[in-house]
Design a protein around this motif. Structure first.
Motif, PDB file in Angstrom:
ATOM      1  N   ASP A  55       0.649 -17.354   8.445  1.00  0.00           N
ATOM      2  CA  ASP A  55       1.588 -16.583   7.631  1.00  0.00           C
ATOM      3  C   ASP A  55       0.954 -15.350   6.993  1.00  0.00           C
ATOM      4  O   ASP A  55       1.589 -14.659   6.209  1.00  0.00           O
ATOM      5  N   GLN A  58       2.883 -12.114   7.458  1.00  0.00           N
ATOM      6  CA  GLN A  58       4.062 -12.115   6.599  1.00  0.00           C
ATOM      7  C   GLN A  58       3.704 -11.700   5.179  1.00  0.00           C
ATOM      8  O   GLN A  58       4.492 -11.039   4.502  1.00  0.00           O
ATOM      9  N   MET A  59       2.498 -12.043   4.737  1.00  0.00           N
ATOM     10  CA  MET A  59       2.038 -11.630   3.412  1.00  0.00           C
ATOM     11  C   MET A  59       1.878 -10.110   3.352  1.00  0.00           C
ATOM     12  O   MET A  59       2.182  -9.494   2.335  1.00  0.00           O
ATOM     13  N   HIS A  61       3.662  -7.914   5.069  1.00  0.00           N
ATOM     14  CA  HIS A  61       5.018  -7.367   4.977  1.00  0.00           C
ATOM     15  C   HIS A  61       5.627  -7.589   3.592  1.00  0.00           C
ATOM     16  O   HIS A  61       6.349  -6.734   3.088  1.00  0.00           O
ATOM     17  N   GLU A  62       5.335  -8.716   2.974  1.00  0.00           N
ATOM     18  CA  GLU A  62       5.837  -8.973   1.623  1.00  0.00           C
ATOM     19  C   GLU A  62       5.215  -8.003   0.615  1.00  0.00           C
ATOM     20  O   GLU A  62       5.902  -7.498  -0.271  1.00  0.00           O
ATOM     21  N   LEU A  63       3.921  -7.729   0.769  1.00  0.00           N
ATOM     22  CA  LEU A  63       3.259  -6.751  -0.098  1.00  0.00           C
ATOM     23  C   LEU A  63       3.889  -5.377   0.068  1.00  0.00           C
ATOM     24  O   LEU A  63       4.107  -4.664  -0.917  1.00  0.00           O
ATOM     25  N   GLU A  64       4.235  -5.014   1.277  1.00  0.00           N
ATOM     26  CA  GLU A  64       4.907  -3.739   1.540  1.00  0.00           C
ATOM     27  C   GLU A  64       6.233  -3.654   0.796  1.00  0.00           C
ATOM     28  O   GLU A  64       6.537  -2.646   0.156  1.00  0.00           O
ATOM     29  N   ARG A  65       7.018  -4.715   0.848  1.00  0.00           N
ATOM     30  CA  ARG A  65       8.309  -4.735   0.152  1.00  0.00           C
ATOM     31  C   ARG A  65       8.135  -4.691  -1.365  1.00  0.00           C
ATOM     32  O   ARG A  65       8.906  -4.036  -2.074  1.00  0.00           O
ATOM     33  N   ILE A  66       7.112  -5.373  -1.874  1.00  0.00           N
ATOM     34  CA  ILE A  66       6.866  -5.393  -3.316  1.00  0.00           C
ATOM     35  C   ILE A  66       6.508  -4.000  -3.818  1.00  0.00           C
ATOM     36  O   ILE A  66       7.018  -3.548  -4.843  1.00  0.00           O
ATOM     37  N   ARG A  69       9.604  -1.771  -3.759  1.00  0.00           N
ATOM     38  CA  ARG A  69      10.521  -2.166  -4.830  1.00  0.00           C
ATOM     39  C   ARG A  69      10.000  -1.696  -6.187  1.00  0.00           C
ATOM     40  O   ARG A  69      10.760  -1.215  -7.020  1.00  0.00           O
TER      41      ARG A  69
END
Length: 174
Positions: A55, A58-59, A61-66, A69
């Protein structure tokens, strides 16, 4: 004359860089674009995959979204009177500095705002990102120091932010 400002943000939660760019854009009447350069497959992610942590991408990509935002939230609270946008760009060249320089040329940015960064004593052969950007483009590079406002300036900024939030809530209610 400055018409477009490009600010290079990182995963750091310190918003002093964004606030410096917002103040500069407000003073000059320029548009503001925040860019986060994402290394889609960093070395630490690949090592995690090799050791069974599937995963890890996926981490990333999550950092990118954070980060995107956080930039959007800061723009909504602090830069409500400026034309702003936050984008993420995948790392395609060898360095983040070159990627930011290429994006500044594509977007026709007049000023590039970067953070001061931290110097590494054991990687003495690496250039500072601001030097790479300045060498690759003929744009002005502003290095924003990471200081937080204190005292009266901080109190005034907090009062302005509270007034904006109250005005926005009142406008939604009406």
């Amino acid at each position: 004359m400055i018409r477009h400002i490009l600010v290079a943000v990182s995963a750091s939660t310190n918003d002093a860089l964004l606030k410096t760019a917002i103040d500069k854009a407000r003073d000059t009447g320029a548009r503001l674009t925040a860019v986060y350069v994402v290394d889609t497959m960093p070395r630490w992610a690949m090592m995690g995959v090799e050791h069974g942590c599937i995963d890890t991408p996926q981490m990333v990509h999550e950092l990118e979204r954070i980060v995107e935002r956080r930039c959007s939230d800061t723009f909504e609270c602090e830069a409500w009177d400026i034309q702003t946008r936050a984008i993420t760009v995948p790392l395609q060249s060898r360095s983040v500095g070159r990627e930011i320089a290429n994006l500044a040329v594509q977007l026709d940015a007049d000023l590039i705002v970067v953070g001061a960064g931290r110097a590494s004593k054991w990687r003495f052969w690496e250039e500072r990102m601001s030097d790479v950007i300045g060498r690759c483009t003929r744009r002005t590079v502003l290095i924003a120091m990471g200081t937080q406002p204190s005292g009266r300036a901080h109190d005034c900024a907090m009062a302005r932010a509270d007034a904006r939030r109250a005005g926005a809530a009142h406008a939604k209610a009406v």
